[in-house]
Design a protein around this motif. Structure first.
Motif, PDB file in Angstrom:
ATOM      1  N   LEU A  29      29.480 -83.424   0.167  1.00 36.04           N
ATOM      2  CA  LEU A  29      28.840 -82.145  -0.139  1.00 36.04           C
ATOM      3  C   LEU A  29      28.829 -81.900  -1.638  1.00 36.04           C
ATOM      4  CD1 LEU A  29      27.658 -79.467   0.998  1.00 36.04           C
ATOM      5  CD2 LEU A  29      29.985 -78.563   0.861  1.00 36.04           C
ATOM      6  N   VAL A  30      29.930 -82.123  -2.301  1.00 33.83           N
ATOM      7  CA  VAL A  30      30.007 -81.912  -3.749  1.00 33.83           C
ATOM      8  C   VAL A  30      29.128 -82.917  -4.480  1.00 33.83           C
ATOM      9  CG1 VAL A  30      31.548 -82.061  -5.744  1.00 33.83           C
ATOM     10  CG2 VAL A  30      32.280 -80.845  -3.702  1.00 33.83           C
ATOM     11  N   LEU A  31      29.174 -84.157  -4.073  1.00 38.43           N
ATOM     12  CA  LEU A  31      28.459 -85.211  -4.784  1.00 38.43           C
ATOM     13  C   LEU A  31      26.947 -85.105  -4.635  1.00 38.43           C
ATOM     14  CD1 LEU A  31      28.783 -87.768  -6.473  1.00 38.43           C
ATOM     15  CD2 LEU A  31      28.844 -89.069  -4.359  1.00 38.43           C
ATOM     16  N   TYR A  32      26.473 -84.802  -3.444  1.00 38.66           N
ATOM     17  CA  TYR A  32      25.036 -84.837  -3.197  1.00 38.66           C
ATOM     18  C   TYR A  32      24.359 -83.477  -3.209  1.00 38.66           C
ATOM     19  CZ  TYR A  32      25.569 -89.716  -2.022  1.00 38.66           C
ATOM     20  OH  TYR A  32      25.830 -91.052  -2.090  1.00 38.66           O
ATOM     21  N   VAL A  33      25.097 -82.372  -3.219  1.00 39.59           N
ATOM     22  CA  VAL A  33      24.472 -81.051  -3.182  1.00 39.59           C
ATOM     23  C   VAL A  33      24.845 -80.223  -4.414  1.00 39.59           C
ATOM     24  CG1 VAL A  33      24.264 -78.899  -1.888  1.00 39.59           C
ATOM     25  CG2 VAL A  33      24.382 -81.064  -0.662  1.00 39.59           C
ATOM     26  N   VAL A  34      26.110 -80.005  -4.625  1.00 40.58           N
ATOM     27  CA  VAL A  34      26.563 -79.100  -5.684  1.00 40.58           C
ATOM     28  C   VAL A  34      26.290 -79.684  -7.060  1.00 40.58           C
ATOM     29  CG1 VAL A  34      28.571 -77.928  -6.645  1.00 40.58           C
ATOM     30  CG2 VAL A  34      28.292 -78.084  -4.166  1.00 40.58           C
ATOM     31  N   LEU A  35      26.600 -80.935  -7.275  1.00 41.79           N
ATOM     32  CA  LEU A  35      26.414 -81.557  -8.587  1.00 41.79           C
ATOM     33  C   LEU A  35      24.943 -81.583  -9.023  1.00 41.79           C
ATOM     34  CD1 LEU A  35      27.946 -82.860 -10.917  1.00 41.79           C
ATOM     35  CD2 LEU A  35      27.663 -85.050  -9.785  1.00 41.79           C
ATOM     36  N   PRO A  36      23.988 -81.997  -8.178  1.00 44.07           N
ATOM     37  CA  PRO A  36      22.584 -81.949  -8.603  1.00 44.07           C
ATOM     38  C   PRO A  36      22.082 -80.539  -8.874  1.00 44.07           C
ATOM     39  CG  PRO A  36      22.823 -83.456  -6.761  1.00 44.07           C
ATOM     40  CD  PRO A  36      24.129 -82.756  -6.927  1.00 44.07           C
ATOM     41  N   VAL A  37      22.552 -79.550  -8.093  1.00 45.44           N
ATOM     42  CA  VAL A  37      22.137 -78.162  -8.341  1.00 45.44           C
ATOM     43  C   VAL A  37      22.630 -77.714  -9.706  1.00 45.44           C
ATOM     44  CG1 VAL A  37      22.462 -75.790  -7.578  1.00 45.44           C
ATOM     45  CG2 VAL A  37      21.928 -77.558  -5.911  1.00 45.44           C
ATOM     46  N   LEU A  38      23.866 -78.029 -10.040  1.00 43.30           N
ATOM     47  CA  LEU A  38      24.395 -77.658 -11.357  1.00 43.30           C
ATOM     48  C   LEU A  38      23.641 -78.361 -12.480  1.00 43.30           C
ATOM     49  CD1 LEU A  38      28.241 -77.583 -10.712  1.00 43.30           C
ATOM     50  CD2 LEU A  38      26.727 -75.641 -11.111  1.00 43.30           C
ATOM     51  N   LEU A  39      23.284 -79.619 -12.299  1.00 40.63           N
ATOM     52  CA  LEU A  39      22.516 -80.342 -13.314  1.00 40.63           C
ATOM     53  C   LEU A  39      21.134 -79.723 -13.516  1.00 40.63           C
ATOM     54  CD1 LEU A  39      23.427 -84.050 -12.541  1.00 40.63           C
ATOM     55  CD2 LEU A  39      24.045 -82.743 -14.560  1.00 40.63           C
ATOM     56  N   LEU A  40      20.484 -79.345 -12.435  1.00 44.10           N
ATOM     57  CA  LEU A  40      19.165 -78.712 -12.553  1.00 44.10           C
ATOM     58  C   LEU A  40      19.248 -77.363 -13.256  1.00 44.10           C
ATOM     59  CD1 LEU A  40      17.573 -79.591  -9.112  1.00 44.10           C
ATOM     60  CD2 LEU A  40      16.910 -80.445 -11.351  1.00 44.10           C
ATOM     61  N   ILE A  41      20.257 -76.582 -12.942  1.00 41.97           N
ATOM     62  CA  ILE A  41      20.433 -75.287 -13.611  1.00 41.97           C
ATOM     63  C   ILE A  41      20.688 -75.496 -15.102  1.00 41.97           C
ATOM     64  CG2 ILE A  41      21.964 -73.289 -13.803  1.00 41.97           C
ATOM     65  CD1 ILE A  41      22.278 -73.428 -10.736  1.00 41.97           C
ATOM     66  N   GLY A  42      21.543 -76.449 -15.442  1.00 42.72           N
ATOM     67  CA  GLY A  42      21.823 -76.731 -16.864  1.00 42.72           C
ATOM     68  C   GLY A  42      20.589 -77.217 -17.596  1.00 42.72           C
ATOM     69  N   ALA A  43      19.790 -78.065 -16.956  1.00 42.50           N
ATOM     70  CA  ALA A  43      18.564 -78.553 -17.599  1.00 42.50           C
ATOM     71  C   ALA A  43      17.579 -77.415 -17.791  1.00 42.50           C
ATOM     72  CB  ALA A  43      17.946 -79.663 -16.762  1.00 42.50           C
ATOM     73  N   GLY A  44      17.480 -76.527 -16.822  1.00 39.07           N
ATOM     74  CA  GLY A  44      16.573 -75.381 -16.951  1.00 39.07           C
ATOM     75  C   GLY A  44      16.965 -74.469 -18.089  1.00 39.07           C
ATOM     76  N   VAL A  45      18.244 -74.203 -18.213  1.00 35.85           N
ATOM     77  CA  VAL A  45      18.720 -73.366 -19.322  1.00 35.85           C
ATOM     78  C   VAL A  45      18.454 -74.060 -20.659  1.00 35.85           C
ATOM     79  CG1 VAL A  45      20.802 -72.422 -20.399  1.00 35.85           C
ATOM     80  CG2 VAL A  45      20.428 -72.126 -17.956  1.00 35.85           C
ATOM     81  N   GLY A  46      18.663 -75.353 -20.729  1.00 37.43           N
ATOM     82  CA  GLY A  46      18.407 -76.083 -21.980  1.00 37.43           C
ATOM     83  C   GLY A  46      16.950 -76.054 -22.373  1.00 37.43           C
ATOM     84  N   VAL A  47      16.065 -76.225 -21.406  1.00 36.49           N
ATOM     85  CA  VAL A  47      14.631 -76.189 -21.703  1.00 36.49           C
ATOM     86  C   VAL A  47      14.216 -74.800 -22.151  1.00 36.49           C
ATOM     87  CG1 VAL A  47      12.350 -76.325 -20.614  1.00 36.49           C
ATOM     88  CG2 VAL A  47      14.011 -78.126 -20.235  1.00 36.49           C
TER      89      VAL A  47
END
Length: 167
Positions: A29-47
């Protein structure tokens, strides 16, 4: 009594070690769901913060004007260096990079003080003080310090060596 002890020991072993399947499910659950969601949120904030998404183009429309550097050529210096015989001489030609054209009259007005500061410093140098890149860096820093003292304003940005001869 032995049957009761056997029942208790079976219950203790079941409670002590949870099944391996439930531990693996949490990691998945952490590896395939939570981690990608956090990466997408971080990328969105950076953009968004970089101005690509929702930023203004006002800064891109204004041209950046860079003023051409202004240089002032100092008179040549020829000084004898301190130290034991044989006598060593230093011939030096420098240019000063000043902040703008309006600073040139300020440098010219302070020229007697600048020349005095340079001459007194250069006459105290030994030939060993001018060896290597560290010697040149130290010389540049000291000349900048003496320029700041002589002009009383930060009008000179850099000292550029045009020629240095130690004989």
């Amino acid at each position: 009594m032995a049957a009761v002890d056997a029942d208790i020991s079976e219950e203790d072993t079941e409670d002590a070690a949870p099944p391996a399947k439930s531990r693996l499910a949490g990691k998945v659950l952490v590896l395939y769901v939570v981690l990608p969601v956090l990466l997408l949120i971080g990328a969105g904030v950076g953009v968004y913060m970089s101005g690509i998404f929702g930023g203004s183009d006002e800064a891109a429309e204004k041209p950046v004007v860079v003023a051409a550097p202004v240089y002032y050529d100092m008179p040549d210096f020829l000084v004898n260096l301190a130290g034991p015989p044989p006598q060593h001489y230093l011939k030096m030609r420098v240019s000063l990079q000043v902040r703008d054209k309006e600073a040139v009259p300020l440098v010219e007005a302070a020229m007697p003080r600048i020349l005095d500061g340079f001459q007194t410093f250069l006459r105290e140098l030994r030939p060993e003080d001018l060896e290597g890149s560290q010697g040149m860096l130290n010389l540049r820093e000291e000349l900048m310090r003496r320029l700041a003292l002589a002009t009383q304003e930060p009008v000179v940005r850099d000292v550029l060596f045009r020629e240095i001869i130690v004989q």
